[in-house]
Design a protein around this motif. Structure first.
Motif, PDB file in Angstrom:
ATOM      1  N   PRO A 121      15.083   4.005   1.577  1.00  0.00           N
ATOM      2  CA  PRO A 121      15.980   5.543   1.555  1.00  0.00           C
ATOM      3  C   PRO A 121      14.814   6.424   0.800  1.00  0.00           C
ATOM      4  CG  PRO A 121      16.706   3.848  -0.191  1.00  0.00           C
ATOM      5  CD  PRO A 121      15.673   3.125   0.950  1.00  0.00           C
ATOM      6  N   GLU A 122      14.903   7.655   1.235  1.00  0.00           N
ATOM      7  CA  GLU A 122      14.298   8.867   0.684  1.00  0.00           C
ATOM      8  C   GLU A 122      14.509   8.857  -0.918  1.00  0.00           C
ATOM      9  OE1 GLU A 122      12.046  11.470   1.334  1.00  0.00           O
ATOM     10  OE2 GLU A 122      11.731  10.530   3.207  1.00  0.00           O
ATOM     11  N   PRO A 123      13.346   8.698  -1.786  1.00  0.00           N
ATOM     12  CA  PRO A 123      13.689   8.745  -3.289  1.00  0.00           C
ATOM     13  C   PRO A 123      14.122  10.149  -3.719  1.00  0.00           C
ATOM     14  CG  PRO A 123      11.413   8.764  -2.865  1.00  0.00           C
ATOM     15  CD  PRO A 123      11.948   8.480  -1.478  1.00  0.00           C
ATOM     16  N   ALA A 124      14.693  10.294  -4.930  1.00  0.00           N
ATOM     17  CA  ALA A 124      14.864  11.781  -5.500  1.00  0.00           C
ATOM     18  C   ALA A 124      13.526  12.115  -5.798  1.00  0.00           C
ATOM     19  CB  ALA A 124      15.687  11.418  -6.697  1.00  0.00           C
ATOM     20  N   ARG A 125      13.342  13.469  -5.942  1.00  0.00           N
ATOM     21  CA  ARG A 125      12.059  14.162  -6.199  1.00  0.00           C
ATOM     22  C   ARG A 125      12.225  14.669  -7.681  1.00  0.00           C
ATOM     23  NH1 ARG A 125       7.678  14.376  -2.501  1.00  0.00           N
ATOM     24  NH2 ARG A 125       8.541  13.753  -0.545  1.00  0.00           N
ATOM     25  N   LEU A 147       9.360  -5.203  12.546  1.00  0.00           N
ATOM     26  CA  LEU A 147      10.067  -4.190  11.755  1.00  0.00           C
ATOM     27  C   LEU A 147      11.244  -4.020  12.255  1.00  0.00           C
ATOM     28  CD1 LEU A 147       7.196  -1.565  10.758  1.00  0.00           C
ATOM     29  CD2 LEU A 147       8.576  -3.141   9.443  1.00  0.00           C
ATOM     30  N   ALA A 148      11.461  -3.975  13.725  1.00  0.00           N
ATOM     31  CA  ALA A 148      12.818  -3.852  14.110  1.00  0.00           C
ATOM     32  C   ALA A 148      13.663  -4.921  13.419  1.00  0.00           C
ATOM     33  CB  ALA A 148      12.769  -4.123  15.656  1.00  0.00           C
ATOM     34  N   ASP A 149      13.423  -6.293  13.371  1.00  0.00           N
ATOM     35  CA  ASP A 149      14.280  -7.305  12.830  1.00  0.00           C
ATOM     36  C   ASP A 149      14.557  -7.128  11.199  1.00  0.00           C
ATOM     37  OD1 ASP A 149      14.179  -8.554  15.395  1.00  0.00           O
ATOM     38  OD2 ASP A 149      13.260 -10.133  14.923  1.00  0.00           O
ATOM     39  N   VAL A 150      13.576  -6.461  10.811  1.00  0.00           N
ATOM     40  CA  VAL A 150      13.541  -6.183   9.175  1.00  0.00           C
ATOM     41  C   VAL A 150      14.838  -5.102   9.021  1.00  0.00           C
ATOM     42  CG1 VAL A 150      12.597  -5.461   7.406  1.00  0.00           C
ATOM     43  CG2 VAL A 150      11.255  -6.867   8.758  1.00  0.00           C
ATOM     44  N   HIS A 151      14.769  -3.964   9.898  1.00  0.00           N
ATOM     45  CA  HIS A 151      15.587  -2.962   9.987  1.00  0.00           C
ATOM     46  C   HIS A 151      16.953  -3.627  10.087  1.00  0.00           C
ATOM     47  CE1 HIS A 151      17.435   0.790  10.910  1.00  0.00           C
ATOM     48  NE2 HIS A 151      16.474   1.494  10.278  1.00  0.00           N
ATOM     49  N   GLN A 152      17.084  -4.436  11.060  1.00  0.00           N
ATOM     50  CA  GLN A 152      18.383  -5.028  11.193  1.00  0.00           C
ATOM     51  C   GLN A 152      19.152  -5.789  10.387  1.00  0.00           C
ATOM     52  OE1 GLN A 152      19.997  -4.421  14.434  1.00  0.00           O
ATOM     53  NE2 GLN A 152      21.696  -5.122  13.214  1.00  0.00           N
ATOM     54  N   TYR A 194      10.907   6.779  -7.706  1.00  0.00           N
ATOM     55  CA  TYR A 194      11.514   5.371  -7.339  1.00  0.00           C
ATOM     56  C   TYR A 194      12.235   4.845  -8.316  1.00  0.00           C
ATOM     57  CZ  TYR A 194       8.555   6.497  -3.381  1.00  0.00           C
ATOM     58  OH  TYR A 194       7.920   6.818  -2.132  1.00  0.00           O
ATOM     59  N   GLU A 195      13.394   4.155  -7.867  1.00  0.00           N
ATOM     60  CA  GLU A 195      14.173   3.383  -8.801  1.00  0.00           C
ATOM     61  C   GLU A 195      14.003   2.069  -8.673  1.00  0.00           C
ATOM     62  OE1 GLU A 195      18.198   4.843  -8.376  1.00  0.00           O
ATOM     63  OE2 GLU A 195      17.540   6.974  -8.719  1.00  0.00           O
ATOM     64  N   ALA A 196      14.904   1.256  -9.136  1.00  0.00           N
ATOM     65  CA  ALA A 196      14.865  -0.190  -8.923  1.00  0.00           C
ATOM     66  C   ALA A 196      15.295  -0.794  -7.773  1.00  0.00           C
ATOM     67  CB  ALA A 196      15.775  -1.090 -10.133  1.00  0.00           C
ATOM     68  N   THR A 197      16.322  -0.168  -7.279  1.00  0.00           N
ATOM     69  CA  THR A 197      16.753  -0.322  -5.801  1.00  0.00           C
ATOM     70  C   THR A 197      15.588  -0.306  -4.969  1.00  0.00           C
ATOM     71  OG1 THR A 197      17.415   1.921  -5.539  1.00  0.00           O
ATOM     72  CG2 THR A 197      19.194   0.277  -6.263  1.00  0.00           C
ATOM     73  N   HIS A 198      14.620   0.783  -4.916  1.00  0.00           N
ATOM     74  CA  HIS A 198      13.639   0.868  -4.092  1.00  0.00           C
ATOM     75  C   HIS A 198      12.811  -0.471  -4.315  1.00  0.00           C
ATOM     76  CE1 HIS A 198      14.739   5.160  -4.298  1.00  0.00           C
ATOM     77  NE2 HIS A 198      14.633   4.996  -3.078  1.00  0.00           N
ATOM     78  N   ASP A 241       0.681  -1.362   0.028  1.00  0.00           N
ATOM     79  CA  ASP A 241       0.045   0.172   0.130  1.00  0.00           C
ATOM     80  C   ASP A 241       0.883   1.166   0.040  1.00  0.00           C
ATOM     81  OD1 ASP A 241      -2.852   0.954   0.439  1.00  0.00           O
ATOM     82  OD2 ASP A 241      -1.653   2.153   2.187  1.00  0.00           O
ATOM     83  N   VAL A 242       0.407   2.339  -0.665  1.00  0.00           N
ATOM     84  CA  VAL A 242       1.209   3.543  -0.938  1.00  0.00           C
ATOM     85  C   VAL A 242       1.469   4.271   0.643  1.00  0.00           C
ATOM     86  CG1 VAL A 242       0.903   5.866  -1.341  1.00  0.00           C
ATOM     87  CG2 VAL A 242       0.230   4.142  -3.036  1.00  0.00           C
ATOM     88  N   GLU A 243       0.499   4.244   1.389  1.00  0.00           N
ATOM     89  CA  GLU A 243       0.825   4.419   2.842  1.00  0.00           C
ATOM     90  C   GLU A 243       1.630   3.931   3.502  1.00  0.00           C
ATOM     91  OE1 GLU A 243      -0.306   7.548   4.230  1.00  0.00           O
ATOM     92  OE2 GLU A 243      -1.130   7.771   2.354  1.00  0.00           O
ATOM     93  N   THR A 244       1.781   2.495   3.323  1.00  0.00           N
ATOM     94  CA  THR A 244       2.845   1.614   3.950  1.00  0.00           C
ATOM     95  C   THR A 244       4.114   2.158   3.476  1.00  0.00           C
ATOM     96  OG1 THR A 244       1.215  -0.277   4.310  1.00  0.00           O
ATOM     97  CG2 THR A 244       3.376  -0.754   4.358  1.00  0.00           C
ATOM     98  N   ILE A 245       4.409   2.361   2.144  1.00  0.00           N
ATOM     99  CA  ILE A 245       5.480   2.804   1.478  1.00  0.00           C
ATOM    100  C   ILE A 245       5.886   3.985   2.258  1.00  0.00           C
ATOM    101  CG2 ILE A 245       6.710   3.512  -0.561  1.00  0.00           C
ATOM    102  CD1 ILE A 245       4.751   1.518  -2.024  1.00  0.00           C
ATOM    103  N   ARG A 246       5.181   5.197   2.467  1.00  0.00           N
ATOM    104  CA  ARG A 246       5.603   6.265   3.187  1.00  0.00           C
ATOM    105  C   ARG A 246       5.896   6.017   4.519  1.00  0.00           C
ATOM    106  NH1 ARG A 246       0.510   8.979  -0.004  1.00  0.00           N
ATOM    107  NH2 ARG A 246       1.280   9.573  -1.692  1.00  0.00           N
ATOM    108  N   TYR A 247       5.369   5.055   5.146  1.00  0.00           N
ATOM    109  CA  TYR A 247       5.511   4.697   6.445  1.00  0.00           C
ATOM    110  C   TYR A 247       7.106   4.084   6.589  1.00  0.00           C
ATOM    111  CZ  TYR A 247       5.590   2.357  11.157  1.00  0.00           C
ATOM    112  OH  TYR A 247       5.849   1.863  12.260  1.00  0.00           O
ATOM    113  N   TYR A 248       7.250   3.183   5.669  1.00  0.00           N
ATOM    114  CA  TYR A 248       8.641   2.643   5.846  1.00  0.00           C
ATOM    115  C   TYR A 248       9.577   3.715   5.344  1.00  0.00           C
ATOM    116  CZ  TYR A 248       6.421  -1.953   5.462  1.00  0.00           C
ATOM    117  OH  TYR A 248       6.032  -3.325   5.639  1.00  0.00           O
ATOM    118  N   GLU A 249       9.429   4.772   4.723  1.00  0.00           N
ATOM    119  CA  GLU A 249      10.598   5.816   4.499  1.00  0.00           C
ATOM    120  C   GLU A 249      10.709   6.448   5.741  1.00  0.00           C
ATOM    121  OE1 GLU A 249       9.170   8.202   1.124  1.00  0.00           O
ATOM    122  OE2 GLU A 249       9.150   6.719  -0.016  1.00  0.00           O
TER     123      GLU A 249
END
Length: 140
Positions: free
Chosen positions: A27-31, A60-65, A39-43, A13-21
């Protein structure tokens, strides 16, 4: 690609993507000049990694790790093993809890005589439990 394209490509979901950012998982995408995120392929790859970890019900803490280990690929194999072992422990505890819940529901279901004439044994048990009395599903 725009955020809606990233969402469509990953099923996130778009909101989830924003939350993950905001949480630093993505990482913050270029504007673009118009202010839209680009967003790029790395995202896409990173979001797919996060989504897969979340599908394994990793916190999420484990995912972050795990992402930090991915970003700095020194010898973190032992730490990765430990994170997965801890997740296995959590899953096994939930399975045990779910088996106990299943047993309780089966005991409660056994209170129904199947004829549904007169009183309902299941409802009687639930009302008894609500009054703090012993019930079939928590008898042992």
């Amino acid at each position: 690609m725009q955020i809606k394209d990233l969402a469509r490509a990953t099923g996130v979901d778009v909101e989830t993507i924003r939350y993950y950012e905001k949480q630093g998982l993505l990482p913050e995408p270029a504007r673009r000049d118009n202010g839209y995120r680009d967003y790029e392929a790395t995202h896409l790859e990173r979001l797919a990694f996060i989504r897969h970890c979340r599908a394994l019900d990793m916190p999420l803490a484990d995912v972050h790790q795990l992402l930090s280990y991915l970003d700095a690929p020194e010898d973190h194999f032992g730490e990765v093993d430990l994170l997965v072992d801890e997740q296995l422990t959590r899953v096994r505890a939930r399975l045990k809890s779910m088996r106990a819940l299943e047993k309780q529901l089966l005991q409660l279901r056994a209170r129904c005589n199947g004829t549904h004439e007169g009183r309902c044994g299941i409802l009687d048990e639930l009302v008894s439990a609500a009054h703090g009395e012993a019930c079939a599903c928590h008898s042992g």
